[in-house]
Design a protein around this motif. Structure first.
Motif, PDB file in Angstrom:
ATOM      1  N   GLU A  40      -8.396 -10.668   1.259  1.00  0.00           N
ATOM      2  CA  GLU A  40      -8.089  -9.991   2.509  1.00  0.00           C
ATOM      3  C   GLU A  40      -6.990  -8.952   2.315  1.00  0.00           C
ATOM      4  O   GLU A  40      -6.985  -7.917   2.983  1.00  0.00           O
ATOM      5  N   VAL A  41      -6.091  -9.212   1.376  1.00  0.00           N
ATOM      6  CA  VAL A  41      -4.917  -8.348   1.193  1.00  0.00           C
ATOM      7  C   VAL A  41      -5.175  -7.247   0.175  1.00  0.00           C
ATOM      8  O   VAL A  41      -4.913  -6.064   0.431  1.00  0.00           O
ATOM      9  N   PHE A  42      -5.689  -7.582  -0.991  1.00  0.00           N
ATOM     10  CA  PHE A  42      -5.767  -6.623  -2.082  1.00  0.00           C
ATOM     11  C   PHE A  42      -6.625  -5.401  -1.763  1.00  0.00           C
ATOM     12  O   PHE A  42      -6.224  -4.274  -2.103  1.00  0.00           O
ATOM     13  N   PRO A  43      -7.796  -5.553  -1.144  1.00  0.00           N
ATOM     14  CA  PRO A  43      -8.574  -4.344  -0.824  1.00  0.00           C
ATOM     15  C   PRO A  43      -7.784  -3.351   0.014  1.00  0.00           C
ATOM     16  O   PRO A  43      -7.874  -2.141  -0.206  1.00  0.00           O
ATOM     17  N   HIS A  44      -7.012  -3.862   0.984  1.00  0.00           N
ATOM     18  CA  HIS A  44      -6.224  -2.962   1.821  1.00  0.00           C
ATOM     19  C   HIS A  44      -5.114  -2.299   1.005  1.00  0.00           C
ATOM     20  O   HIS A  44      -4.849  -1.104   1.167  1.00  0.00           O
ATOM     21  N   VAL A  45      -4.470  -3.062   0.132  1.00  0.00           N
ATOM     22  CA  VAL A  45      -3.352  -2.535  -0.652  1.00  0.00           C
ATOM     23  C   VAL A  45      -3.821  -1.430  -1.591  1.00  0.00           C
ATOM     24  O   VAL A  45      -3.171  -0.388  -1.725  1.00  0.00           O
ATOM     25  N   MET A  46      -4.944  -1.630  -2.264  1.00  0.00           N
ATOM     26  CA  MET A  46      -5.357  -0.660  -3.275  1.00  0.00           C
ATOM     27  C   MET A  46      -6.167   0.488  -2.691  1.00  0.00           C
ATOM     28  O   MET A  46      -6.405   1.494  -3.358  1.00  0.00           O
ATOM     29  N   ALA A 105       0.837  -1.204   0.000  1.00  0.00           N
ATOM     30  CA  ALA A 105       0.000   0.000   0.000  1.00  0.00           C
ATOM     31  C   ALA A 105       0.870   1.251   0.000  1.00  0.00           C
ATOM     32  O   ALA A 105       0.608   2.222  -0.730  1.00  0.00           O
ATOM     33  N   GLU A 106       1.924   1.223   0.810  1.00  0.00           N
ATOM     34  CA  GLU A 106       2.852   2.352   0.861  1.00  0.00           C
ATOM     35  C   GLU A 106       3.581   2.510  -0.476  1.00  0.00           C
ATOM     36  O   GLU A 106       3.788   3.633  -0.950  1.00  0.00           O
ATOM     37  N   TYR A 107       3.939   1.392  -1.067  1.00  0.00           N
ATOM     38  CA  TYR A 107       4.638   1.422  -2.359  1.00  0.00           C
ATOM     39  C   TYR A 107       3.775   2.096  -3.428  1.00  0.00           C
ATOM     40  O   TYR A 107       4.219   3.021  -4.119  1.00  0.00           O
ATOM     41  N   LEU A 117      -2.372   0.766 -14.466  1.00  0.00           N
ATOM     42  CA  LEU A 117      -1.333  -0.198 -14.842  1.00  0.00           C
ATOM     43  C   LEU A 117      -0.721  -0.855 -13.603  1.00  0.00           C
ATOM     44  O   LEU A 117      -0.535  -2.078 -13.556  1.00  0.00           O
ATOM     45  N   LEU A 118      -0.428  -0.049 -12.568  1.00  0.00           N
ATOM     46  CA  LEU A 118       0.172  -0.585 -11.346  1.00  0.00           C
ATOM     47  C   LEU A 118      -0.782  -1.533 -10.626  1.00  0.00           C
ATOM     48  O   LEU A 118      -0.362  -2.555 -10.075  1.00  0.00           O
ATOM     49  N   LEU A 119      -2.062  -1.209 -10.614  1.00  0.00           N
ATOM     50  CA  LEU A 119      -3.031  -2.072  -9.938  1.00  0.00           C
ATOM     51  C   LEU A 119      -3.157  -3.418 -10.648  1.00  0.00           C
ATOM     52  O   LEU A 119      -3.331  -4.459  -9.997  1.00  0.00           O
ATOM     53  N   LYS A 120      -3.078  -3.408 -11.968  1.00  0.00           N
ATOM     54  CA  LYS A 120      -3.117  -4.675 -12.707  1.00  0.00           C
ATOM     55  C   LYS A 120      -1.913  -5.547 -12.344  1.00  0.00           C
ATOM     56  O   LYS A 120      -2.053  -6.748 -12.104  1.00  0.00           O
ATOM     57  N   LYS A 121      -0.729  -4.932 -12.325  1.00  0.00           N
ATOM     58  CA  LYS A 121       0.476  -5.689 -11.974  1.00  0.00           C
ATOM     59  C   LYS A 121       0.433  -6.124 -10.508  1.00  0.00           C
ATOM     60  O   LYS A 121       0.874  -7.231 -10.176  1.00  0.00           O
ATOM     61  N   GLU A 122      -0.104  -5.279  -9.641  1.00  0.00           N
ATOM     62  CA  GLU A 122      -0.176  -5.626  -8.221  1.00  0.00           C
ATOM     63  C   GLU A 122      -1.137  -6.777  -8.000  1.00  0.00           C
ATOM     64  O   GLU A 122      -0.896  -7.656  -7.161  1.00  0.00           O
ATOM     65  N   ARG A 123      -2.207  -6.779  -8.745  1.00  0.00           N
ATOM     66  CA  ARG A 123      -3.168  -7.878  -8.625  1.00  0.00           C
ATOM     67  C   ARG A 123      -2.507  -9.203  -8.988  1.00  0.00           C
ATOM     68  O   ARG A 123      -2.687 -10.212  -8.300  1.00  0.00           O
TER      69      ARG A 123
END
Length: 687
Positions: A292-298, A221-223, A268-274
């Motif tokens: 559990e992880v992705f909603p918090h990250v994005m 998320a910070e990244y 683009l970053l969200l696609k790669k992060e997914r």
């Protein structure tokens, strides 16, 4: 002969009978032999079967012994796992064996040791009834905690390395963004680090250790937020920790707003992060922690993205420039085209950011529709809230709202499609006119109304200088409008349309065929011709009116030069002897010279500071002044320059014809115009 044939057949039959008998005898012997062989085989089977059964039994015993030995060996290995692996696991992995090359021998061996430890625990937990199983489990579980901590540390160390914000330039430059959007591979995480992180995540999941997920949430998320902040302008308010976007307006070029780049980069970053999170949170046949992880990250980068958009929307409401809507139209066009893709990427079971994004898009669309619909009503207010900006410029030049309105209309063609979808439909009487053409016409109509209101406000002060200023102001602005509209055409200036206000060009008005054939379809002029073909002709008519009003401002000066009707009658009755003037006559001549001089000086001192940027219009108005005043003054000067109406002629005859001509050339030079010297007739002579 018949007898011989019968004997032959009889002999043949006897031979066949003898052969059959012999065959029968042989068959009986063969049957006896086979019966004997069958008996012997039965005896052999009876003898061999016990041996075969014994052999099978021995094989089963041997196999059972091998399995038992292997099982015993496995049990011994499991019970010896703690002693075997404890030195390696407690020693951990030195940092230099993790980065920058995570596939070192030490790390590979360590990962294999952790896997072996995990397998041993799983085996003993599946067989809890074995002797000493519980004591072995206690030791293994103690070692497991060490392994979990170290594995989590290694995971975090590598995660830190791959979570350093990538530089927007040049990695995610506009050119590279276009390539990546066209499916060019983008590797933000090196493949070797990705493989090791997958192994680490799998081992931690096998050991039911999910603390790494919290590290994963925070770091990623910070990244993403840090990468996005590179595209956000720095805040100028030290008390505000949030970055505030800006609306680049007047010089804005379509597609260049930083918010659009932020949108493309974030998608683009969200696609790669997914893809990355799917690989480290979803275990084949095991746990799935992605939702559990992705909603918090994005959530953090998406919240930043939405907040930046909200701030831009607030600026639209607060800004005074009509150009501020252009970047937001561009932003909306891009957001609307990518909204489905963004929502598809960020959609999760526990996600509410998608709703917030949709709400923002709706508010932006609604506000843009409202601003476009009301723009012509607020054309003056949108430029500036200050009283100074609403007044006529002191030099009567083109007003800022004229230049801005026409500049805006020429620029808004870049957003014609999106604007057309947001504008209200035209009135029923304009059914064949597009909403965009109607918008351009309403904007121009509102501009003329606004300019006229400013001029009327100046005229209402009942001051001749203000009235002249109002005329010059209107002429400047109307000429500027015509110049801009005429530039929309590809033909040479003046071929069909009038680019100035001279009377011999009035025949070009209403020539619709020329205006249709010479301009492009996507121009301000083309839109005006569609909405109101008489608009341009109306502007030219208004210029003629303003020009006539300006000429009238010289009437007072002209009155001092032209003989009154009473004077003309006296002249006709008897010729006036100019050598014998009465005091009354002298006084009247002095008054006429003084009045003209005062009026001319007032007009000059006022109007030399007026500015007319268009050279053609400036030349025309100077020609008008000369036509109005020059010949009457020449006649007046010729009539009285030799008349002894005063002992100090230089006091009254202040200007020669050359001086007057020079003064006329200095009209409309702007606020920096030089002062003109006064010349006596005796020095320069009469022209």
């Amino acid at each position: 002969m018949m007898r011989a044939q019968v004997d032959s057949d009889k002999a043949l039959a006897e031979t066949i009978a003898a052969n059959l008998e012999q065959s029968r005898v042989l068959t009986e012997h063969m049957v006896k032999i086979l019966d004997s062989f069958e008996g012997r085989l039965e005896k052999l089977e009876f003898t061999v079967r016990p041996i075969h059964d014994l052999t099978n039994q021995l094989q089963r015993v041997h196999s059972s012994v091998d399995g038992t030995v292997n099982a015993v060996q496995k049990i011994l290995d499991v019970f010896g796992t703690a002693s075997k692996l404890e030195p390696m696991i407690r020693a951990g992995v030195p940092d230099e064996d993790i980065l920058p090359h995570p596939k070192s021998t030490t790390l590979t061996f360590y990962l294999a040791s952790v896997k072996e430890l995990s397998d041993a625990i799983i085996y003993l937990e599946a067989n809890p009834n074995m002797l000493s199983a519980q004591s072995a489990l206690v030791r293994l579980r103690s070692l497991k905690r060490v392994a979990v901590d170290e594995t989590t540390r290694v995971f975090g160390l590598i995660l830190d390395a791959v979570s350093k914000p990538v530089k927007i330039d040049p990695v995610l430059s506009l050119d590279n963004l276009a390539l990546y959007e066209d499916n060019k591979p983008l590797e933000l995480i090196p493949p070797d680090m990705m493989d090791v992180m997958k192994q680490l995540a799998t081992l931690l999941a096998r050991m039911d250790a999910y603390s790494y997920l919290q590290i994963l949430k925070e770091k990623r998320a910070e990244y993403l937020s840090n990468v996005c902040r590179q595209l956000c302008p720095p805040t100028t308010d030290s008390s505000d920790s949030e970055v505030k976007p800006t609306l680049e307006t007047r010089d804005y070029k379509k597609g260049t707003h930083v918010y659009i780049r932020l949108m493309r980069t974030l998608l683009l970053l969200l696609k790669k992060e997914r893809e990355f999170l799917m690989s480290v949170t979803v275990q084949p046949g095991g746990s799935n922690m992605f939702n559990e992880v992705f909603p918090h990250v994005m959530t953090a980068p998406m919240t930043l993205f939405i907040q930046q958009g909200e701030d831009l929307l607030k600026q639209l409401l607060a800004t005074e420039s009509i150009f501020s809507i252009l970047p937001l139209l561009d932003i909306w066009e891009n957001l609307n085209s990518k909204l489905e893709s963004i929502q598809k990427v960020i959609k999760c079971n526990k996600d509410k950011v998608s709703d917030k994004l949709f709400d923002f898009a709706q508010r932006l669309s609604t506000q843009l529709r409202r601003n476009l619909g009301d723009m012509e009503d607020n054309i003056d207010i949108k430029e500036s809230a200050s009283e100074k900006a609403h007044a006529i410029p002191v030099d009567g030049t083109v007003h800022e709202i004229t230049a801005n309105t026409l500049g805006f209309l020429k620029r808004v063609f870049d957003y014609k499609i999106v604007s057309e979808s947001m504008l209200p439909p035209p009135q029923a009487s304009l059914a064949k006119v597009t909403a965009f053409a109607d918008f351009v016409y309403r904007m121009m109509k509102s501009l003329l109304t606004c300019l006229s209101a400013k001029a009327e406000k100046a005229r209402s002060k009942n001051n001749s200088a203000k009235k002249a200023l109002a005329n010059i102001f209107m002429l400047n602005n109307l000429q500027y409008i015509l110049n801009v509209l005429n530039k929309d055409y590809t033909t040479s200036a003046g071929s069909n349309d009038r680019s100035n206000t001279s009377g011999d060009q009035r025949g070009s008005r209403g020539n619709k065929s020329s205006s249709r054939s010479s301009g492009g379809s996507d121009t301000v002029r083309a839109m005006l011709d569609k909405a109101n073909p008489k608009f341009v002709a109306g502007v030219k008519d208004q210029m003629d009116i303003e020009r006539a009003n300006y000429r009238a401002s010289w009437n007072k000066a002209l009155e001092f030069l032209v003989e009154t009707e009473e004077d003309d009658k006296k002249k006709h009755k008897k010729k006036v002897d100019t050598t014998k003037l009465t005091k009354k006559k002298k006084k009247k001549i002095k008054a006429r010279f003084s009045g003209f001089n005062a009026e001319l000086e007032e007009l000059f001192n006022t109007q030399k500071r007026f500015s007319i940027p268009d050279p053609n219009l400036c030349a025309q108005l100077r020609a008008d002044i000369k036509q109005i005043i020059y010949q009457p003054y020449a006649a007046f000067l010729e009539q009285y320059q030799g008349v002894p109406f005063t002992r100090s002629p230089q006091k009254y005859i202040r200007y020669s014809l050359e001086t007057l001509d020079e003064m006329i050339r200095n009209f409309f030079e702007g606020t920096g115009a030089p002062a003109t010297k006064r010349h006596r007739v005796g020095l320069l002579g009469k022209k």
